[in-house]
Scaffold this motif. Structure first.
Motif, PDB file in Angstrom:
ATOM      1  N   GLU A   1       0.857  -1.175   0.000  1.00 38.38           N
ATOM      2  CA  GLU A   1       0.000   0.000   0.000  1.00 38.38           C
ATOM      3  C   GLU A   1       0.898   1.232   0.000  1.00 38.38           C
ATOM      4  O   GLU A   1       1.805   1.342   0.828  1.00 38.38           O
ATOM      5  CB  GLU A   1      -0.888   0.000   1.241  1.00 38.38           C
ATOM      6  CG  GLU A   1      -1.909   1.093   1.242  1.00 38.38           C
ATOM      7  CD  GLU A   1      -2.859   0.952   2.424  1.00 38.38           C
ATOM      8  OE1 GLU A   1      -3.107   1.972   3.077  1.00 38.38           O
ATOM      9  OE2 GLU A   1      -3.307  -0.168   2.691  1.00 38.38           O
ATOM     10  N   PRO A   2       0.664   2.160  -0.910  1.00 35.42           N
ATOM     11  CA  PRO A   2       1.521   3.353  -0.935  1.00 35.42           C
ATOM     12  C   PRO A   2       1.332   4.180   0.341  1.00 35.42           C
ATOM     13  O   PRO A   2       0.215   4.366   0.811  1.00 35.42           O
ATOM     14  CB  PRO A   2       1.049   4.123  -2.166  1.00 35.42           C
ATOM     15  CG  PRO A   2      -0.301   3.585  -2.470  1.00 35.42           C
ATOM     16  CD  PRO A   2      -0.367   2.193  -1.931  1.00 35.42           C
ATOM     17  N   VAL A   3       2.440   4.630   0.872  1.00 32.65           N
ATOM     18  CA  VAL A   3       2.420   5.411   2.096  1.00 32.65           C
ATOM     19  C   VAL A   3       2.713   6.863   1.741  1.00 32.65           C
ATOM     20  O   VAL A   3       3.740   7.177   1.146  1.00 32.65           O
ATOM     21  CB  VAL A   3       3.458   4.888   3.117  1.00 32.65           C
ATOM     22  CG1 VAL A   3       3.448   5.730   4.370  1.00 32.65           C
ATOM     23  CG2 VAL A   3       3.178   3.439   3.440  1.00 32.65           C
TER      24      VAL A   3
END
Length: 175
Positions: A102-104
Motif C-alpha cells: 500500500e503506498p504510504v
C-alpha cells in the motif's frame, strides 16, 4: 516449565517452516494449478456461489422429498469439493491482498491505523478461522455448523444451591 517453553518454540519453528515452504510453492505454481480464478471472489457472484455451496436445502429436498439418496450424496460430495476449492481460493485471495504493498503518503496521519502487531494478530486470526473452516468442511461436509450447538446443555443437571454445604446465604436465599 522449561520443557513447555521448548515445546512451544519447536511448534513455532515447525509452523514458520511450514508456512515458508508453502508460500514458496504457492508463488510459482499454485494459483494457476487449480484453475481457480480469484477474480470476483468477493463480489456478488462469488458470494452467491458460496451461499449456494453452504446451503443444505437442495440436498435435503433430494434426499427426503424426492427420495434420491444416491443423487443427494453425489450433490453433497460435489459441493464438499467445491466448498474446499472456494475456501482455498479465499485464502489465496487474502494472501494476495496482504502481499500487495500500500503506498504510504508522508502527509497521512497513521494514528488510526493498527500497529504491525495488530495486523499480524488479525492475519493470524483469519488464517486460523479459515483453517478451522477447511477442517470442518473436510471432516463433516459443507452443511455442518462451524459453531457447535449448545443444545446438549439442557441434559446437564442443574446446580442446586440448597444442597451446597457451607453456603453463605443459606438455603434458597440470594443476596
Amino acid at each position: 516449565m522449561t520443557l513447555l517453553y521448548v515445546l512451544i518454540a519447536v511448534l513455532m519453528i515447525l509452523l514458520v517452516g511450514f508456512w515458508a515452504g508453502r508460500s514458496q510453492t504457492n508463488d510459482t505454481s499454485r494459483p494457476e494449478a487449480d484453475g481457480d480464478s480469484l477474480e470476483g471472489l468477493l463480489d456478488g457472484s462469488g458470494l452467491s456461489l458460496a451461499e449456494r455451496l453452504f446451503d443444505s436445502g437442495d440436498y435435503l429436498w433430494l434426499r427426503h422429498e424426492v427420495g434420491y439418496p444416491q443423487l443427494a450424496q453425489a450433490l453433497l460430495d460435489w459441493r464438499k469439493q467445491m466448498a474446499i476449492r472456494w475456501l482455498k481460493a479465499l485464502r489465496r485471495s487474502f494472501d494476495e491482498l496482504v502481499r500487495t504493498p500500500e503506498p504510504v503518503s508522508p502527509l497521512e496521519n497513521s494514528e488510526g491505523a493498527p500497529s504491525s502487531w495488530g495486523l499480524l494478530w488479525l492475519t493470524f486470526r483469519f488464517h486460523f478461522l479459515l483453517t478451522y473452516a477447511l477442517l470442518v468442511v473436510r471432516l463433516f461436509g459443507p452443511y455442518h455448523r462451524l459453531i457447535p450447538s449448545a443444545s446438549w446443555l439442557h441434559s446437564v443437571p442443574s446446580f442446586d444451591r440448597e444442597k451446597v454445604p457451607g453456603s453463605a446465604t443459606g438455603p434458597g436465599k440470594m443476596v
